[in-house]
Design an enzyme around this catalytic site. Structure first.
Site, short mmCIF file in Angstrom:
data_model
loop_
_atom_site.label_atom_id
_atom_site.label_comp_id
_atom_site.label_asym_id
_atom_site.label_seq_id
_atom_site.Cartn_x
_atom_site.Cartn_y
_atom_site.Cartn_z
N ASP A 1 144.75 1.27 -26.23
CA ASP A 1 144.08 2.53 -26.55
C ASP A 1 144.82 3.25 -27.68
O ASP A 1 146.03 3.49 -27.57
CB ASP A 1 144.04 3.40 -25.29
CG ASP A 1 143.00 4.49 -25.35
OD1 ASP A 1 142.55 4.83 -26.45
OD2 ASP A 1 142.63 5.02 -24.28
N ASP B 1 134.68 8.56 -24.86
CA ASP B 1 134.58 8.36 -23.42
C ASP B 1 133.21 8.77 -22.88
O ASP B 1 132.65 9.80 -23.26
CB ASP B 1 135.64 9.17 -22.68
CG ASP B 1 137.03 8.62 -22.89
OD1 ASP B 1 137.17 7.57 -23.55
OD2 ASP B 1 138.00 9.25 -22.41
N GLY C 1 135.12 3.08 -31.70
CA GLY C 1 134.11 2.67 -32.65
C GLY C 1 134.44 2.91 -34.11
O GLY C 1 133.59 2.70 -34.98
#
Length: 504
Positions: A267, A328, A307
């Site tokens: 992440d 999210d 993205g």
């Protein structure tokens, strides 16, 4: 080089009589800083009236400021904001007094008001951020045979956030087996943020007290016929503020492999400050991709960078098996439908070995109606999205379990051809989507995004066929005569069909 210049300016400034310097110049230290963003130091230099410097944080390292200006005892400057396109620049102020400084500003979701004291060059050296080695040049990682179909499983984040522990993870594994979810295809038990402790003297990351023995945990999950995943960030801190992998990528990849993990979610989080353009982001994911390959252990690699930078075009080449296409998800129809209808369809390149990931499933968390959850699952399945549940499996209702274990719908998602379905007909709030399947049949999804029930009638043309010969309603689990393909689709609801026919 920048910090060497700043240090030289500071040394020079400290050699100048105090009355010749402004109150702002020098090193300012902040003790006992709040955890986010963890401001520890302000450095200010003056080069012939040009004010420069940085704010050092535990999350983002040294953040160079711009447009510095001193008026009297007040310094104002601009900092690039993190992850906020609407407000990319934030104005900060530093108010200097004989007793110290008050620093005020905003970054991402935090408002900073911290009182600091003057320090010196040695203090600046002691608090200086330690940069990781340069990222490797971008290369290409050869594809493997993993993720032939979209991954299915469960993740801790949507329900538990960082309040996750060993006992809960074991309970989720047990429940996957007991409810039949494992046998329906949900194989991965993924620990998201919140497991991390501190690094030992050798730099090896240790789990926190909630996870007393990671190897024992992975062995337990494997004993249930399941696989297990873990989470980290390429930044100094994870999204929840735990220890990230910045500067420790190879070491952490080997640790995850040694513990026996089968899946890694990587992440971007605080890495956004360091890796802030397409080249750096790609190289940062490539770095972990290389590290995972070097361990020799097969692990699914999930890229979580929301993205950015057309990730579907390069996700495979850095070793990824799935990549987030969005921010999210939350458990409401608006967010889910925006992601499913608008965001994820913008991305291509999905297929065996690499999948567009519109984030986890919310089915079972209770924020949407059953019709809305049917839309949620239908959208994810027809787009060949990963099916990663995000609720407390122990509290799965009969209705939620029925939806999640519908083998006909799962088969559309898991079809070997790996096509990401697309909208083929739109009429206001009504949409028909198509997905070609490996056996020559076609999946059709009828969506009503409106606020009232609406009639919908798919045709052979929607399926790109000359004539329909068979049809099955997948949510009802029943065959439908091709002459009777007329449906009243509920508001925010969906119908999913598998049809066969003659080719054009």
């Amino acid at each position: 080089m920048r910090f060497l210049l700043v240090a030289l300016c500071l040394i020079f400034a400290l050699q100048v009589p105090a009355q010749a310097r402004s109150a702002a110049e020098g090193v300012w230290l902040f003790d006992n800083a709040p955890s986010y963003p963890g401001v520890t130091m302000l450095e200010v230099a003056n080069d012939a009236g040009a004010i420069s410097g940085s704010v050092t944080t535990e999350w983002y390292g040294p953040m160079t400021f711009e447009n510095g200006r001193v008026e009297g005892d007040t310094l104002t400057f601009d900092l690039r904001n993190i992850n906020d396109n609407a407000h990319p620049i934030r104005r900060w102020t530093a108010q200097f007094t004989p007793s110290g400084v008050k620093l005020t500003g905003d970054i991402w979701y935090a408002h900073v008001e911290q009182n600091g004291r003057r320090g010196g060059v040695k203090d600046a050296e002691a608090r200086a951020f330690r940069f990781a080695p340069d990222l490797p040049p971008l290369g290409t990682i050869a594809p493997d045979k993993l993720a032939a179909t979209p991954p299915m499983g469960w993740s801790s984040w949507n329900k538990f956030g960082d309040k996750i522990d060993d006992t809960t993870v074991r309970a989720m594994a047990d429940t996957l087996v007991a409810t039949g979810l494992r046998d329906a295809g949900y194989l991965y038990v993924n620990i998201d943020d919140g497991w991390q402790g501190k690094r030992d003297a050798n730099g090896v990351l240790q789990p926190n007290a909630k996870f007393p023995d990671m190897k024992a945990l992975t062995d337990y999950v494997h004993s249930k016929g399941l696989k297990i995943g873990i989470y980290t960030s390429q930044g100094p801190r994870t999204c929840a503020g735990y220890e990230g992998s910045y500067g420790h990528i190879q070491r952490d990849a080997q640790t995850f492999a040694d513990w026996g993990f089968d899946y890694l979610k990587h992440d971007l989080c605080s890495g956004e400050w360091f890796y802030n353009d397409a080249d750096k982001v790609k190289r940062s994911y490539y770095e972990m991709g290389l590290a995972l390959k070097a361990t020799g252990r097969s692990m699914l690699y999930s890229l979580c960078q929301y993205g950015r930078f057309n990730v579907s075009e390069w996700g495979r080449s850095v070793g990824g098996h799935l990549w987030r296409t969005t921010g999210d998800i939350t458990d409401d129809y608006k967010t889910m439908s925006d992601i499913g209808f608008e965001r994820n369809p913008k991305f291509g390149h999905a297929g065996p070995g690499g999948w567009n990931d519109p984030d986890m499933l919310e089915v079972g968390n209770g924020g949407m109606s059953e019709d809305e959850y049917i839309t949620h699952l239908t959208l994810w399945a027809i787009q060949a999205a990963p099916l990663i549940m995000g609720h407390d499996l122990r509290q799965t209702s009969e209705n939620a379990l029925r939806l999640l274990t519908n083998r006909d719908v799962i088969a559309i998602d898991q079809d070997a051809k790996g096509v990401q379905g697309r909208a083929v007909r739109e009429d206001g709030k009504l949409e028909i989507w198509r997905k070609e399947l490996a056996d020559g049949s076609v999946a059709l999804a009828l969506f009503n995004r409106g606020e009232a029930p609406a009639p919908m009638a798919p045709t052979a043309a929607d399926a790109n066929l000359a004539r329909l010969t068979e049809a099955r309603d997948l949510w009802r689990g029943a065959a439908v005569a091709v002459e009777e393909l007329h449906f009243v689709v509920p508001a925010h609801g969906a119908v999913m069909l598998r049809v066969k026919g003659d080719s054009i």
